[in-house]
Each structure stands twice: as structure tokens, then as C-alpha cells.
Write an enzyme that holds these catalytic residues in place. Sequence first.
Site, PDB file in Angstrom:
ATOM      1  CE  LYS A   1     -14.231 -17.967  15.309  1.00  0.00           C
ATOM      2  NZ  LYS A   1     -13.406 -18.485  16.393  1.00  0.00           N
TER       3      LYS A   1
ATOM      4  CG  MET B   1      -6.529  -7.509  11.035  1.00  0.00           C
ATOM      5  SD  MET B   1      -6.441  -8.991  11.937  1.00  0.00           S
ATOM      6  CE  MET B   1      -8.089  -8.611  13.078  1.00  0.00           C
ATOM      7  CB  SER B   2      -7.018  -7.412   4.737  1.00  0.00           C
ATOM      8  OG  SER B   2      -8.249  -7.675   4.040  1.00  0.00           O
TER       9      SER B   2
ATOM     10  CB  ILE C   1       3.893   1.155  18.474  1.00  0.00           C
ATOM     11  CG1 ILE C   1       4.096   2.258  19.004  1.00  0.00           C
ATOM     12  CG2 ILE C   1       2.779   0.907  17.925  1.00  0.00           C
ATOM     13  CD1 ILE C   1       4.304   3.385  17.804  1.00  0.00           C
TER      14      ILE C   1
ATOM     15  N   GLY D   1       3.622  -5.714  14.611  1.00  0.00           N
ATOM     16  CA  GLY D   1       3.987  -4.307  14.534  1.00  0.00           C
ATOM     17  C   GLY D   1       5.572  -4.062  15.041  1.00  0.00           C
ATOM     18  CG  HIS D   2       6.856  -5.994  18.498  1.00  0.00           C
ATOM     19  ND1 HIS D   2       6.862  -6.418  19.856  1.00  0.00           N
ATOM     20  CD2 HIS D   2       5.702  -5.326  18.953  1.00  0.00           C
ATOM     21  CE1 HIS D   2       6.037  -5.818  20.829  1.00  0.00           C
ATOM     22  NE2 HIS D   2       5.302  -5.161  20.273  1.00  0.00           N
TER      23      HIS D   2
ATOM     24  CG  HIS E   1      -2.138  -1.005   0.993  1.00  0.00           C
ATOM     25  ND1 HIS E   1      -1.893  -2.604   1.003  1.00  0.00           N
ATOM     26  CD2 HIS E   1      -3.299  -0.970   0.395  1.00  0.00           C
ATOM     27  CE1 HIS E   1      -3.035  -3.093   0.780  1.00  0.00           C
ATOM     28  NE2 HIS E   1      -3.868  -2.062   0.243  1.00  0.00           N
TER      29      HIS E   1
ATOM     30  CB  VAL F   1      -3.602  -5.866  15.129  1.00  0.00           C
ATOM     31  CG1 VAL F   1      -4.240  -6.952  13.968  1.00  0.00           C
ATOM     32  CG2 VAL F   1      -3.127  -7.012  16.092  1.00  0.00           C
TER      33      VAL F   1
HETATM   34  N1  LIG Z   1      -9.232  -0.921   1.659  1.00  0.00           N
HETATM   35  C1  LIG Z   1      -8.147  -0.859   2.255  1.00  0.00           C
HETATM   36  O1  LIG Z   1      -7.614   0.014   2.573  1.00  0.00           O
HETATM   37  C2  LIG Z   1      -7.502  -2.073   2.535  1.00  0.00           C
HETATM   38  C3  LIG Z   1      -6.187  -1.800   3.194  1.00  0.00           C
HETATM   39  N2  LIG Z   1      -5.287  -3.045   3.497  1.00  0.00           N
HETATM   40  C4  LIG Z   1      -4.032  -2.834   4.024  1.00  0.00           C
HETATM   41  O2  LIG Z   1      -3.061  -3.683   3.346  1.00  0.00           O
HETATM   42  C5  LIG Z   1      -2.034  -3.996   4.316  1.00  0.00           C
HETATM   43  C6  LIG Z   1      -1.623  -5.687   4.536  1.00  0.00           C
HETATM   44  O3  LIG Z   1      -3.029  -5.959   5.064  1.00  0.00           O
HETATM   45  P1  LIG Z   1      -2.826  -7.731   5.299  1.00  0.00           P
HETATM   46  O4  LIG Z   1      -2.650  -8.284   4.193  1.00  0.00           O
HETATM   47  O5  LIG Z   1      -4.121  -8.112   6.423  1.00  0.00           O
HETATM   48  O6  LIG Z   1      -1.399  -7.640   6.363  1.00  0.00           O
HETATM   49  P2  LIG Z   1      -0.984  -8.944   6.609  1.00  0.00           P
HETATM   50  O7  LIG Z   1      -1.643 -10.258   6.703  1.00  0.00           O
HETATM   51  O8  LIG Z   1       0.697  -9.008   6.239  1.00  0.00           O
HETATM   52  O9  LIG Z   1      -0.604  -8.657   8.467  1.00  0.00           O
HETATM   53  C7  LIG Z   1      -1.950  -8.656   9.007  1.00  0.00           C
HETATM   54  C8  LIG Z   1      -1.421  -8.576  10.486  1.00  0.00           C
HETATM   55  O10 LIG Z   1      -1.098  -9.775  10.984  1.00  0.00           O
HETATM   56  C9  LIG Z   1       0.353  -9.478  11.696  1.00  0.00           C
HETATM   57  N3  LIG Z   1       1.345 -10.535  11.086  1.00  0.00           N
HETATM   58  C10 LIG Z   1       1.529 -11.217  10.013  1.00  0.00           C
HETATM   59  N4  LIG Z   1       2.162 -12.362   9.932  1.00  0.00           N
HETATM   60  C11 LIG Z   1       2.561 -12.261  11.307  1.00  0.00           C
HETATM   61  C12 LIG Z   1       3.455 -13.513  12.338  1.00  0.00           C
HETATM   62  N5  LIG Z   1       3.778 -14.424  11.443  1.00  0.00           N
HETATM   63  N6  LIG Z   1       3.370 -13.266  13.609  1.00  0.00           N
HETATM   64  C13 LIG Z   1       2.487 -12.469  14.214  1.00  0.00           C
HETATM   65  N7  LIG Z   1       1.753 -11.512  13.437  1.00  0.00           N
HETATM   66  C14 LIG Z   1       1.758 -11.445  12.092  1.00  0.00           C
HETATM   67  C15 LIG Z   1       0.773  -8.203  10.842  1.00  0.00           C
HETATM   68  O11 LIG Z   1       1.834  -7.771  11.655  1.00  0.00           O
HETATM   69  P3  LIG Z   1       3.271  -7.012  10.950  1.00  0.00           P
HETATM   70  O12 LIG Z   1       2.680  -5.850  10.532  1.00  0.00           O
HETATM   71  O13 LIG Z   1       4.089  -6.902  11.987  1.00  0.00           O
HETATM   72  O14 LIG Z   1       3.532  -8.062  10.022  1.00  0.00           O
HETATM   73  C16 LIG Z   1      -0.218  -7.531  10.933  1.00  0.00           C
HETATM   74  O15 LIG Z   1      -0.564  -6.673  12.029  1.00  0.00           O
HETATM   75  C17 LIG Z   1      -2.470  -3.367   5.785  1.00  0.00           C
HETATM   76  O16 LIG Z   1      -1.867  -2.112   5.840  1.00  0.00           O
HETATM   77  C18 LIG Z   1      -3.806  -3.001   5.599  1.00  0.00           C
HETATM   78  O17 LIG Z   1      -4.255  -1.698   6.205  1.00  0.00           O
HETATM   79  C19 LIG Z   1      -5.805  -4.162   3.283  1.00  0.00           C
HETATM   80  C20 LIG Z   1      -6.951  -4.352   2.981  1.00  0.00           C
HETATM   81  C21 LIG Z   1      -7.820  -3.412   2.420  1.00  0.00           C
HETATM   82  O1  LIG Z   2      -7.025  -5.728  -0.370  1.00  0.00           O
HETATM   83  C1  LIG Z   2      -6.311  -4.676  -0.802  1.00  0.00           C
HETATM   84  O2  LIG Z   2      -5.142  -4.603  -0.885  1.00  0.00           O
HETATM   85  C2  LIG Z   2      -7.025  -3.273  -0.662  1.00  0.00           C
HETATM   86  O3  LIG Z   2      -6.471  -2.215  -0.672  1.00  0.00           O
HETATM   87  C3  LIG Z   2      -8.469  -3.472  -1.047  1.00  0.00           C
HETATM   88  O4  LIG Z   2      -9.276  -4.304  -0.729  1.00  0.00           O
HETATM   89  C4  LIG Z   2      -9.158  -2.290  -1.502  1.00  0.00           C
HETATM   90  O5  LIG Z   2     -10.292  -1.772  -0.873  1.00  0.00           O
HETATM   91  C5  LIG Z   2      -9.766  -2.629  -3.071  1.00  0.00           C
HETATM   92  O6  LIG Z   2      -9.429  -1.470  -3.842  1.00  0.00           O
HETATM   93  C6  LIG Z   2      -8.956  -3.793  -3.932  1.00  0.00           C
HETATM   94  O7  LIG Z   2      -7.588  -3.652  -4.096  1.00  0.00           O
END
Ligand SMILES: NC(=O)C1=CN([C@@H]2O[C@H](COP(=O)(O)OP(=O)(O)OC[C@H]3O[C@@H](n4cnc5c(N)ncnc54)[C@H](OP(=O)(O)O)[C@@H]3O)[C@@H](O)[C@H]2O)C=CC1
Ligand SMILES: O=C(O)C(=O)C(=O)[C@H](O)[C@@H](O)CO
Length: 332
Positions: free
Chosen positions: A225, A173-174, A168, A304-305, A44, A171
Site C-alpha cells: 500500500k 508520514m513517510s 491540530i 499531532g496531538h 528533520h 498525519v
Molecule cells: N523527503 C522528505 O522530505 C521526507 C521527510 N520525512 C519527514 O520525516 C518525519 C518523520 O516521518 P515518519 O518517520 O513517517 O514519522 P513517524 O513514523 O514518527 O510518524 C508518522 C505519523 O504517524 C503518527 N504516529 C506515530 N506513532 C504513533 C502512535 N503511537 N499513535 C498514533 N500516531 C502515531 C505520527 O504522529 P506524531 O507526529 O504525533 O507522532 C505521524 O503523524 C516527518 O516530518 C516527515 O515529513 C520523511 C520521509 C521523507
Molecule cells: O527518509 C528521510 O528521512 C528523508 O528525508 C528522505 O527520504 C530523503 O528524501 C532522502 O534524502 C533520504 O534521507
Amino acid sequence: MRLTFEQLKQEFERVLLARGVKAELADECATMFAQTTESGVYSHGVNRFPRFIQQLEAGDIIPDAQPTKALALGAIEQWDAHRSIGNLTAKKMMDRAIELADGHGIGLVALRNANHWMRGGSYGWQAAEKGYIGICWTNSIAVMPPWGAKECRIGTNPLIVAVPGTPITMVDMSMSMFSYGMLEVNRLAGRELPVDGGFDDQGNLTKEPSVIEKNRRILPMGYWKGSGMSIVLDMIATLLSDGASVAEVTEDNSDEYGISQIFIAIEVDKLISGDNRDAKLKRIVEYVKTAERSDPEVAVRLPGHEFTQLLAENRRNGINVDDSVWAKIKAL
Ligand SMILES: NC(=O)C1=CN([C@@H]2O[C@H](COP(=O)(O)OP(=O)(O)OC[C@H]3O[C@@H](n4cnc5c(N)ncnc54)[C@H](OP(=O)(O)O)[C@@H]3O)[C@@H](O)[C@H]2O)C=CC1
Ligand SMILES: O=C(O)C(=O)C(=O)[C@H](O)[C@@H](O)CO
């Protein structure tokens, strides 16, 4: 290839200025994209920049628009983004939630008519760096089938919870097992997903990112969930902002704009002494990290660590940017 923060920022700024974005806004927006990338959230940051420019060119994003306050209810405020630049407005809204928390102990800003905010974690981190608990989420266009369906009807609606401390804990997470951005990161790296991320066309679980990117049968995190959480997060953001739901964004708009977002900041330091806070957080962290490992070679880590170390490495060694992504940006 490896690039510096400055090289990223300059290129982002060039593209924005060439599209008529005012110098101050172009600087701020380019800085945020470069910071997100430097923090290691490539999905992102740099990777998402071409899609951001496509929505700017399409008129989904109105760069000169400024958010306005629609309603004030003590610790809760309702704002209208007027389809302004998503990450810049999100930063302002979390700052407003912090101001409210400073006066009320908790602050909530509900935002309508917003645009994609890129890395949601930026805003949780923003609050936690100032000593507040930061909680935020956004809805989106329908990009995920609800549990039991094949058709996309809910959003990935990421939820961010950030706790102040050193480091800090956050979490971010999507509500899908992987964001589409992380599917792309894995595909570009030629990797399979570490765990199932969706269903293939025959309805079998798959770890193949390109299959899920194509058929959009992405898996909700935690199955039913994550599906349920996506729905209630959408409902709350829609109701409190009096804005558009996933259904409205998807059915009424030509693309993903006019979304609804929530920003919450919660006071900590007036509720617990600094020493007590640090001691309690340290005990939680140690209790978790010293659990017997599944794999002796792989440490248990908290969300986050790793960002502090990742940032230091990127500053020292340069930021690893996918060649194909950079070529796309250079061509803009
Ligand atoms: N429409 C939108 O705006 C959307 C934006 N996003 C963004 O995309 C980015 C990625 O999302 P997502 O794919 O869910 O990210 P990840 O699946 O990479 O991570 C999700 C969370 O799980 C933690 N995590 C991952 N692996 C581990 C591990 N092995 N042990 C412990 N904790 C872990 C991550 O911590 P850590 O960060 O420390 O790895 C994070 O807090 C985010 O910034 C999210 O805001 C996602 C979907 C839609
Ligand atoms: O999953 C993503 O990465 C993400 O940012 C989204 O889900 C957005 O809402 C959408 O634009 C699909 O990329």
C-alpha cells in the site's frame, strides 16, 4: 545535551553566514531549523542540518534563487523553485495555497525544481494554524524498493494531512514505515525499531535501524500500500508541476535536488460554523480515544496531538540534542 532555541538558532545562523548565505535568509532558515527541532522533530531539524549544509556546499541548493510562478489556473498554480532553499520555499508555497483557498475555497500549488523541505509537517501545521486543512507531499530521490523488489526505485514521498482544531490533528508520514531520519534517531538512541522497518541482507524483516540504513531495503508503510501510494504521489507531483519524477531526479541528477512538491489548502470556516466544527471534531476525538485499549497503560493517541506538550516541555527543560550531532554541527 540540552540546548535552548536561541543556542540552536545562533549555531545554525553562524554556519549559514560562514557559507555566504545572506543575513536575512540565514536568519529565516536558521529559525525554521530551530523551530522544527524545538517541536520535537529532531530527524528533520538539527539532525538533518549537516546534510543540508553538504548540499548547500555542493551547489545543489541555490540560496539566492527565488520561486517564480510559471502558470495560473484559478485555484491551481504551477511554480518553479529554481533550486532555492527547500524549507523557506515550501513555507512560501503553502502561504500561496492559503491565499488561493481564501479566494476559491481550495488552493493548490505545484512546485518543480525544489529542494528537500525538511519536516513536511511544518507546512500542514502552517495551514491548520490559520484554520485551513493543509495537505502536502514531496517526491524524493529513489530511496525505497517498490514492493517485491530489493532495489530502490521509489521515494519515501511523505504525505501530510493537517486538520485545524484544538489541538491540530496532523498525519505527517513517510511512505516508508520509518523515514531514514527516524532510523537515525532510533540508532543514535541505541534502540531497536518498535516494529519491523525493513529487510536484512538475507531478506528477513528486521527491527535493526543500522542494517536498513546500510542496505536501503526499507519497508514501505503498509507493504504494497505504501509502495503504491509513493508511486501515485510521485506521478501527481510530477504531472502537476511539470517537474522531475523520482526516476528523473535519481537518474539525471548527481544528488537529491530538483524535486517536485504539492501544497493544498482547503477552506473550512465558510463551510461549517466554528461551534459545529469543534463539536464534531470533539466527538471524533473522544470516540477514538475511548476505544478499549490493547495495553491498559498506553493511551490511544491521535497524530499531532503531542506536539503542543512536547513544545512546552522543550521550552521549559531545554531541547535534547544528540551529542554526536551537535559535535558535527559545531565543526562546520
Ligand atoms: N523527503 C522528505 O522530505 C521526507 C521527510 N520525512 C519527514 O520525516 C518525519 C518523520 O516521518 P515518519 O518517520 O513517517 O514519522 P513517524 O513514523 O514518527 O510518524 C508518522 C505519523 O504517524 C503518527 N504516529 C506515530 N506513532 C504513533 C502512535 N503511537 N499513535 C498514533 N500516531 C502515531 C505520527 O504522529 P506524531 O507526529 O504525533 O507522532 C505521524 O503523524 C516527518 O516530518 C516527515 O515529513 C520523511 C520521509 C521523507
Ligand atoms: O527518509 C528521510 O528521512 C528523508 O528525508 C528522505 O527520504 C530523503 O528524501 C532522502 O534524502 C533520504 O534521507
